[in-house]
Design a protein around this motif. Structure first.
Motif, short mmCIF file in Angstrom:
data_model
loop_
_atom_site.label_atom_id
_atom_site.label_comp_id
_atom_site.label_asym_id
_atom_site.label_seq_id
_atom_site.Cartn_x
_atom_site.Cartn_y
_atom_site.Cartn_z
N ASN A 112 0.76 -1.21 -0.13
CA ASN A 112 0.01 0.07 -0.01
C ASN A 112 0.94 1.16 -0.06
O ASN A 112 2.05 1.46 0.25
N LYS A 113 0.11 2.33 -0.12
CA LYS A 113 0.87 3.60 -0.24
C LYS A 113 1.83 3.83 -1.28
O LYS A 113 2.91 4.49 -1.23
N ASP A 115 1.61 5.52 -3.81
CA ASP A 115 1.32 7.16 -4.05
C ASP A 115 2.70 7.79 -3.37
O ASP A 115 2.96 8.84 -3.98
N SER A 138 -2.78 1.90 -3.62
CA SER A 138 -2.79 3.13 -2.72
C SER A 138 -4.44 3.22 -2.16
O SER A 138 -5.18 3.38 -3.27
N SER A 139 -4.42 3.28 -1.17
CA SER A 139 -6.06 3.73 -0.57
C SER A 139 -6.11 5.23 -0.82
O SER A 139 -7.22 5.60 -0.98
N SER A 140 -5.16 6.03 -0.73
CA SER A 140 -5.24 7.39 -1.07
C SER A 140 -5.33 7.70 -2.32
O SER A 140 -6.59 8.41 -2.76
N SER A 163 1.19 -2.13 12.39
CA SER A 163 0.24 -1.03 12.67
C SER A 163 0.50 0.20 11.46
O SER A 163 1.63 0.49 11.07
N ALA A 164 -0.38 1.07 11.12
CA ALA A 164 -0.14 2.07 10.26
C ALA A 164 0.30 1.84 8.84
O ALA A 164 0.52 2.91 8.06
N VAL A 165 0.26 0.53 8.49
CA VAL A 165 0.20 0.50 6.94
C VAL A 165 -0.77 0.74 6.16
O VAL A 165 -0.81 1.09 4.95
N GLY A 166 -1.93 0.94 6.65
CA GLY A 166 -3.13 1.47 6.01
C GLY A 166 -4.07 0.38 5.87
O GLY A 166 -5.15 0.37 5.06
N LYS A 167 -4.39 -0.57 6.89
CA LYS A 167 -5.28 -1.68 6.82
C LYS A 167 -6.69 -1.00 6.86
O LYS A 167 -7.65 -1.48 6.07
N SER A 168 -6.87 -0.23 7.81
CA SER A 168 -8.34 0.24 8.02
C SER A 168 -8.67 1.15 6.90
O SER A 168 -9.80 1.26 6.50
N SER A 169 -7.75 2.05 6.30
CA SER A 169 -7.77 2.93 5.09
C SER A 169 -8.16 1.94 3.93
O SER A 169 -9.16 2.51 3.13
N THR A 182 -9.02 5.67 11.31
CA THR A 182 -7.75 5.62 10.78
C THR A 182 -6.61 6.44 11.47
O THR A 182 -6.93 7.40 12.04
N GLY A 183 -5.46 6.20 11.36
CA GLY A 183 -4.24 6.98 11.93
C GLY A 183 -3.82 6.62 12.96
O GLY A 183 -4.15 5.60 13.58
N1 GDP Z 1 0.13 8.33 1.34
C1 GDP Z 1 -0.66 7.40 2.00
N2 GDP Z 1 -0.92 7.30 3.03
C2 GDP Z 1 -1.74 6.18 3.44
C3 GDP Z 1 -2.58 5.30 2.83
N3 GDP Z 1 -3.01 4.67 3.16
C4 GDP Z 1 -3.36 5.01 4.30
N4 GDP Z 1 -2.48 6.02 4.62
C5 GDP Z 1 -2.26 6.90 6.12
O1 GDP Z 1 -1.56 6.07 7.08
C6 GDP Z 1 -1.81 6.33 8.14
C7 GDP Z 1 -2.45 4.84 8.96
O2 GDP Z 1 -3.68 4.15 8.23
P1 GDP Z 1 -4.36 3.21 8.93
O3 GDP Z 1 -5.37 2.86 7.76
O4 GDP Z 1 -4.91 3.71 10.15
O5 GDP Z 1 -3.51 2.00 9.22
P2 GDP Z 1 -3.59 0.67 9.99
O6 GDP Z 1 -3.03 0.83 11.46
O7 GDP Z 1 -2.94 -0.57 9.27
O8 GDP Z 1 -5.25 0.36 10.04
C8 GDP Z 1 -2.98 7.07 8.35
O9 GDP Z 1 -2.65 8.28 8.41
C9 GDP Z 1 -3.61 7.02 6.71
O10 GDP Z 1 -4.01 8.16 6.46
C10 GDP Z 1 -1.94 5.46 1.27
O11 GDP Z 1 -2.36 4.61 0.22
N5 GDP Z 1 -0.96 6.65 0.99
#
Ligand code: GDP
Ligand code: MG
Ligand code: ZN
Length: 290
Positions: A112-113, A115, A138-140, A163-169, A182-183
């Protein structure tokens, strides 16, 4: 009629039928007598008596069962990594691949990410995991989300990763209207909630997604050296050709795995981490049985 348990509360179960309808059913008393506990994920036979609750009569054999959270019949493990921040934990990804293989769950690697990708991370990801199915998303920006949807269609999937890799996003991008938090701020509450809450499946695209990110399944120390070797598709077909049976592919001569490495058919990163995991297992094993 056949369905799948997606939620269970106090002897009552929500059953998802093939046409997408959800029924509440009560488990037969005999399950308790037989010491069988229905699990979220179970495929079950239900019937509809003239009066009273629908009845759950039969639990079909489980393909697999996770202990924490308790859930069965997972088809797909979606291992999420970040192409930017946080720095991806490839060792964790490799351990999840080992768990998936051992539990007969198909893995899908999702970077993910993209972008905000760091080229070095992209290169490592692309060179280390050629033996596995993977997606760049990219979830963004929405890139790759359709391909991810397709991969989830009709499957029962679980998302895992640091954590914070973007699973919830990603789940938010997949399920419009879900709005998971998220975040950074949600991390603590996430943990608190996951320890107390029962697992639940969200019906999705003819399949379902497990609402609990990550899982912990078995003690890796119980894996034998041979079992560990079979978890690596890169060399699972050749490790029996090493000169020594029980070869640890480390310093032994005439090692088939080392020779793959020398030919560039086994990524160096994967091999390094394999040795790390092997050592970890051996040390845990020692502590448990010494
Ligand atoms: N640049 C970018 N940031 C992202 C992307 N997906 C998630 N994020 C950011 O990464 C942070 C953690 O995302 P979150 O979904 O809470 O991660 P989780 O802990 O795996 O559930 C947040 O600040 C999101 O906005 C993406 O595709 N690109
Ligand atoms: Mg999250
Ligand atoms: Zn060897």
């Amino acid at each position: 009629m056949q369905g799948r348990i997606i939620k269970g509360i106090g002897g009552f179960y929500s059953i998802l039928l093939e046409d997408g309808q959800v029924f509440t059913a009560k488990a037969r008393g005999r399950f308790r007598n037989e010491g069988v506990t229905p699990m979220v994920g179970d495929l079950v036979e239900i019937s509809f008596p003239e009066t009273g609750y629908s009845s759950m009569d039969e639990i079909l054999p489980r393909r697999n069962a996770l202990l924490r959270p308790p859930v069965s019949n997972i088809d797909l493990l979606v291992i999420v990594l970040s192409a930017g921040v946080p720095k991806p934990d490839f060792l964790l990804a490799d351990k999840l691949l080992i768990q998936a293989h051992t539990l007969k769950i198909e893995p899908l690697l999702v970077l993910n990410k993209i972008d905000a990708a760091k080229p070095a991370i992209m290169n490592t990801f692309l060179s280390d995991y050629t033996a596995f199915r993977s997606l760049l998303v990219s979830s963004s920006s929405g890139e790759g989300i359709d391909a991810l949807k397709l991969a989830l269609t009709g499957r029962v999937s679980c998302f895992a990763g640091q954590s914070a890799v973007g699973k919830s996003s990603l789940l938010n991008a997949l399920f419009p209207g879900l709005s998971l938090e998220t975040g950074e701020l949600t991390r603590k509450t996430d943990r608190g909630r996951h320890t107390t809450r029962q697992a639940e499946l969200w019906p999705f695209l003819g399949g379902a997604v497990l609402d609990t990110p990550g899982f912990s399944l078995f003690e890796m120390s119980e894996l034998s050296q041979d079992a560990l070797n079979t978890c690596y598709p890169e060399f699972s077909g050749v490790f029996t050709q090493c000169r020594f049976s029980g070869c640890r592919h480390n310093a032994e001569p005439d090692c088939a795995v080392k020779s793959l490495l020398e030919q560039g058919k086994l990524a160096e990163g994967r091999f390094k981490r394999y040795l790390e995991i092997q050592k970890e297992i051996e040390e845990k094993h020692k502590h448990r049985y010494d």
